[in-house]
Structures are given as structure tokens and as C-alpha cells.
Design a protein around this motif. Structure first.
Motif, PDB file in Angstrom:
ATOM      1  N   UNK A   1      12.270  54.500   0.645  1.00  0.00           N
ATOM      2  CA  UNK A   1      11.621  53.681  -0.594  1.00  0.00           C
ATOM      3  C   UNK A   1      11.088  55.607  -1.475  1.00  0.00           C
ATOM      4  N   UNK A   2      11.839  55.710  -1.722  1.00  0.00           N
ATOM      5  CA  UNK A   2      11.479  56.912  -3.102  1.00  0.00           C
ATOM      6  C   UNK A   2      10.595  55.995  -4.318  1.00  0.00           C
ATOM      7  N   UNK A   3       9.512  56.936  -4.017  1.00  0.00           N
ATOM      8  CA  UNK A   3       7.971  56.198  -5.061  1.00  0.00           C
ATOM      9  C   UNK A   3       8.545  56.548  -6.215  1.00  0.00           C
ATOM     10  N   UNK A   4       8.619  55.206  -7.040  1.00  0.00           N
ATOM     11  CA  UNK A   4       9.362  54.325  -8.384  1.00  0.00           C
ATOM     12  C   UNK A   4       8.473  54.201  -9.118  1.00  0.00           C
ATOM     13  N   UNK A   5       8.465  55.393 -10.148  1.00  0.00           N
ATOM     14  CA  UNK A   5       6.774  55.885 -11.601  1.00  0.00           C
ATOM     15  C   UNK A   5       6.352  54.392 -11.931  1.00  0.00           C
ATOM     16  N   UNK A   6       6.943  52.922 -12.104  1.00  0.00           N
ATOM     17  CA  UNK A   6       6.322  52.471 -12.859  1.00  0.00           C
ATOM     18  C   UNK A   6       5.012  51.160 -12.498  1.00  0.00           C
ATOM     19  N   UNK A   7       5.287  51.147 -10.789  1.00  0.00           N
ATOM     20  CA  UNK A   7       4.450  50.804 -10.155  1.00  0.00           C
ATOM     21  C   UNK A   7       3.431  51.788  -9.040  1.00  0.00           C
ATOM     22  N   UNK A   8       4.168  52.597  -8.666  1.00  0.00           N
ATOM     23  CA  UNK A   8       4.010  53.703  -8.128  1.00  0.00           C
ATOM     24  C   UNK A   8       3.836  53.110  -6.285  1.00  0.00           C
ATOM     25  N   UNK A   9       5.307  52.298  -6.262  1.00  0.00           N
ATOM     26  CA  UNK A   9       5.227  51.590  -4.927  1.00  0.00           C
ATOM     27  C   UNK A   9       6.508  52.515  -4.523  1.00  0.00           C
ATOM     28  N   UNK A  10       6.239  52.793  -2.799  1.00  0.00           N
ATOM     29  CA  UNK A  10       7.118  53.173  -2.249  1.00  0.00           C
ATOM     30  C   UNK A  10       6.567  54.450  -0.805  1.00  0.00           C
ATOM     31  N   UNK A  11       7.559  55.074  -0.471  1.00  0.00           N
ATOM     32  CA  UNK A  11       6.930  55.901   0.658  1.00  0.00           C
ATOM     33  C   UNK A  11       6.272  57.679   0.192  1.00  0.00           C
TER      34      UNK A  11
END
Length: 179
Positions: free
Chosen positions: A152-162
Motif C-alpha cells: 500500500x504505497x501512500x496516496x496523495x488524496x487521503x494520505x492513506x498507506x504505509x
């Protein structure tokens, strides 16, 4: 000559270094590491310092000088102090647990993700969302952390990920509705 390659490596008291023409072995309280070295690099030990020098001065050899000095320095630091890396799980329902010799991640998939832990790495999970990795081998530690993070790469819209601890995600605005 490389600026980094010229710097001597300080050897702590509890670290033992053995080297020959093609290999260097470093022993300490956290383990033993060894690596092959090219025969164009010369190693000399004086008191509690290790000096890396070159047998010839070509462009290729100079480029390897700083690299092998840094690799040997990382080995010395690793066996005496250990490296540690912390990963943070951000997202609703994201959790981690250690079961036996594997780490089990709940990352929003329909199934739990199981990743086998290498023997040289110790894993500790705190608060179900913080994963602390420790090892004397810096290269192996970084590779294992990137393998976990790849799920799970961090995603820029919600900031979710590792995320790595202290990492800042630059957020994007997303779509605007029609007015």
C-alpha cells in the motif's frame, strides 16, 4: 581520491574485523556480516581505525572507493548498534500483527497479507499500526521495509498507506464539483 573514501572508519571496542584480498568479515554483539571487496581496494587497520585506500587511480576505481568505505562503515555500525526503521500504517482498518516468523497485514484487501520475516530482522508491532524493524544489515532492512510498503504505497488524496516514520505526504486537492 574520494572525499568519503578518505575518511577513516572508527572501530568500537566490541567489534572484530577480519579481512583478506577478496572478503571482509565484521563481528559484533548483534551479528556477523561479510562482503566481497574488489582486489583494487586496499584495507589497513591502525589502532582503532580502518583506512580504505586504492591500489591504482582510474575513474572506475575512484568511484568504488567511497562506495566500499560506506558499505564497510555500515557493517561496523550495524553489528555494534543495529539499524532500526519504523513504518506507520495510516488508513481505516489497517492493522499489523506478528505471527510466528511472518508479519500479517490487514490493508483493506479481501484477504490478509502475509510476509515472511527474514532471520536477520526482528519485527515489533506497537498499537497495531506501528511496525518497528531492527537489523544489523542496512541493505536487507531497507529491502524488507520496501517490500512491506509496496502493498500500500501512500496516496496523495487521503494520505492513506504505509509510510516511513516522519514522512510527509504532499496532498492533492482532488476534483471540485460543478457550480
Amino acid at each position: 581520491m574520494s572525499r568519503i573514501g578518505k575518511l577513516p572508519i572508527n572501530i568500537p571496542e566490541n567489534v572484530d574485523i577480519n579481512y583478506n584480498e577478496s572478503e571482509i568479515t565484521v563481528k559484533g554483539k548483534f551479528g556477523t556480516l561479510s562482503t566481497k571487496i574488489p582486489n583494487i581496494i586496499d584495507i589497513a587497520q591502525e589502532n582503532n581505525k580502518l583506512k580504505i585506500s586504492l591500489k591504482e587511480e582510474t575513474k572506475k576505481v575512484r568511484s568504488l572507493h567511497g562506495l566500499y568505505r560506506t558499505l564497510i562503515n555500515n557493517m561496523v555500525i550495524g553489528v555494534s548498534e543495529q539499524f532500526d526503521l519504523t513504518l506507520v500504517l495510516k488508513g481505516v482498518g489497517y492493522r499489523a500483527a506478528v505471527q510466528g516468523n511472518e508479519i500479517v497485514l490487514s490493508l483493506g484487501y479481501s484477504h490478509p497479507v502475509k510476509i515472511e520475516i527474514p532471520k536477520q530482522i526482528s519485527v515489533e508491532v506497537t498499537q497495531n499500526t506501528n511496525i518497528t524493524l531492527k537489523s544489523c544489515d542496512k541493505e536487507l532492512l531497507g529491502l524488507f521495509a520496501s517490500r512491506i510498503r509496496a502493498w500500500r504505497q501512500p496516496e496523495p488524496y487521503k494520505g492513506k498507506g504505509i509510510l516511513y516514520k516522519g514522512e510527509q505526504i504532499i496532498r492533492k486537492a482532488g476534483k471540485s464539483g460543478k457550480k
